[in-house]
Design an enzyme around this catalytic site. Sequence first.
Site, PDB file in Angstrom:
ATOM      1  N   ASN A   7       0.991  -1.031   0.222  1.00 52.72           N
ATOM      2  CA  ASN A   7      -0.045   0.161   0.219  1.00 52.72           C
ATOM      3  C   ASN A   7       0.838   1.419  -0.056  1.00 52.72           C
ATOM      4  OD1 ASN A   7      -2.259   2.033   0.690  1.00 52.72           O
ATOM      5  ND2 ASN A   7      -2.703   0.739   2.101  1.00 52.72           N
ATOM      6  N   ARG A  91      -2.631  -2.149  -3.403  1.00 50.38           N
ATOM      7  CA  ARG A  91      -3.403  -1.348  -3.724  1.00 50.38           C
ATOM      8  C   ARG A  91      -4.091   0.041  -3.928  1.00 50.38           C
ATOM      9  NH1 ARG A  91      -4.837   3.445   1.132  1.00 50.38           N
ATOM     10  NH2 ARG A  91      -7.128   3.720   0.541  1.00 50.38           N
ATOM     11  N   HIS A 180     -13.421   2.225   0.571  1.00 47.26           N
ATOM     12  CA  HIS A 180     -13.575   1.181   1.249  1.00 47.26           C
ATOM     13  C   HIS A 180     -14.010  -0.380   1.357  1.00 47.26           C
ATOM     14  CE1 HIS A 180     -13.614   4.377   4.818  1.00 47.26           C
ATOM     15  NE2 HIS A 180     -12.724   4.177   4.512  1.00 47.26           N
ATOM     16  N   ARG A 241     -12.738  14.507   8.759  1.00 43.94           N
ATOM     17  CA  ARG A 241     -13.618  14.956   7.602  1.00 43.94           C
ATOM     18  C   ARG A 241     -15.258  15.514   8.040  1.00 43.94           C
ATOM     19  NH1 ARG A 241     -11.844  10.088   3.577  1.00 43.94           N
ATOM     20  NH2 ARG A 241     -10.257  10.301   5.659  1.00 43.94           N
ATOM     21  N   GLU A 385      -8.138  -6.399   4.752  1.00 46.58           N
ATOM     22  CA  GLU A 385      -8.057  -5.039   2.727  1.00 46.58           C
ATOM     23  C   GLU A 385      -6.854  -6.370   2.222  1.00 46.58           C
ATOM     24  OE1 GLU A 385      -9.579  -1.467   3.063  1.00 46.58           O
ATOM     25  OE2 GLU A 385      -9.181  -1.004   5.040  1.00 46.58           O
TER      26      GLU A 385
END
Length: 408
Positions: A7, A91, A180, A241, A385
Amino acid sequence: MRILVINAGSSSLKYQLFDMTNESVLASGRVERIGMDSSIVTHEPTDKPEVKDVSEILDHVTAVKRVIDLLVHPEHGVIRSMDEIDAVGHRVVHGGETFKESVLVDQDVKLEIRNLFDLAPLHNPAHMMGINAVDTNLPEVPQAVVFDTAFHQSMPPVAYLYPIPMVLYRRHKIRRYGFHGTSHNYVSQQAAELLGKPLEELKMVTCHIGNGASCTAIMGGKSVDTSMGLTPLEGLMMGTRSGDLDPAIVPFTMNKEDLTLSEVNSMLNKHSGLMAISGISSDMREIVDSMEEGDRNAKLAFDMYTYRVRKYIGSYVAAMDGLDVLVFTAGVGENSVQLRDAVCSGLSYFGVKLDPELNKQRSKQARIISAPDSRTKVMVVPTNEELIIARDTYRLVLEQEKQENYEI
Ligand code: AMP
């Protein structure tokens, strides 16, 4: 087969080496501060002590070289030579409308990922640096890319289009993509397996609640709507956020506070959410601790956060005309007893009844936390993941090998 999962970010690179015979992790680690004078490498072999060092790593090519050196190191390594790395899975955040599933990397795929730089300027260029760095260090090794957006490509236009001039979609592909996806896909499969029911028959809402957070409506195993949009800013309130807000706040704030576009962008991405409301932290653990000590701003932040998760779940019950399973995953979803309790306590109309004792139990296993008579099953499913990236890479490499055998 051994698969290295990478990643790559703009200044960091995380990795895990899997042995696919039993899907075990042989080693994991990360390189941080790439391109800066003191880069930090943390290498964690599964059965050996952790290694940490600080050195100068100026680019991703050097970072990948450093990772390989550690993996084959006589003392800290877990394999004898780099020939034991059979494939690499990456990823990639944005696959646009082009990538509906994971693919093996070739020149066309690289070109397409490059064409998507505009849609994910912070992420896709960094992923490309990771892919090129592997090309340089392991030129013979096949690479696969697994996209955060791919699972959501099954959404219908009614869910993915924004009610703005269509020319913006046609010209610039402005639409909901969702993120996601790898996690939502994985936990929905795990949940169906644990329930012993076919995924095709279930209506689910999966809540991936970590630093970033999103809810997805999944019908028959397919994503039909999701809360993140063109970018990961839309949807739920998150650590830093804002999530959903009236778009008119952007020009209004720019005008009133004399801010530039990039300042407002930074405000909404980095200085909003839990952090802004609590004034304490973006970390849910600290919010809950402060709330329990009586801090009113922390309580307000927690209440706003959980209220918004509940509203999304409600809207997805309407979108699917029903709900069989509600799944919590990621850092907050897997660990916060208080969050799950607060979200579920407002969902009794939808047949959600949490078992308080099951909710409190700590475990790394997927589990049901609803009461036996709860019409809707509530579950906690740890996400993974990296494992999905490894599995997809493994499958693609095997398929290609089979194909090549036919061609011979
Ligand atoms: P992720 O992005 O999935 O790695 O999630 C990271 C976030 O999970 C952290 O920033 C914390 O806010 C949250 N988290 C981790 N452990 C807990 C916990 N025990 N209770 C509440 N939140 C947690």
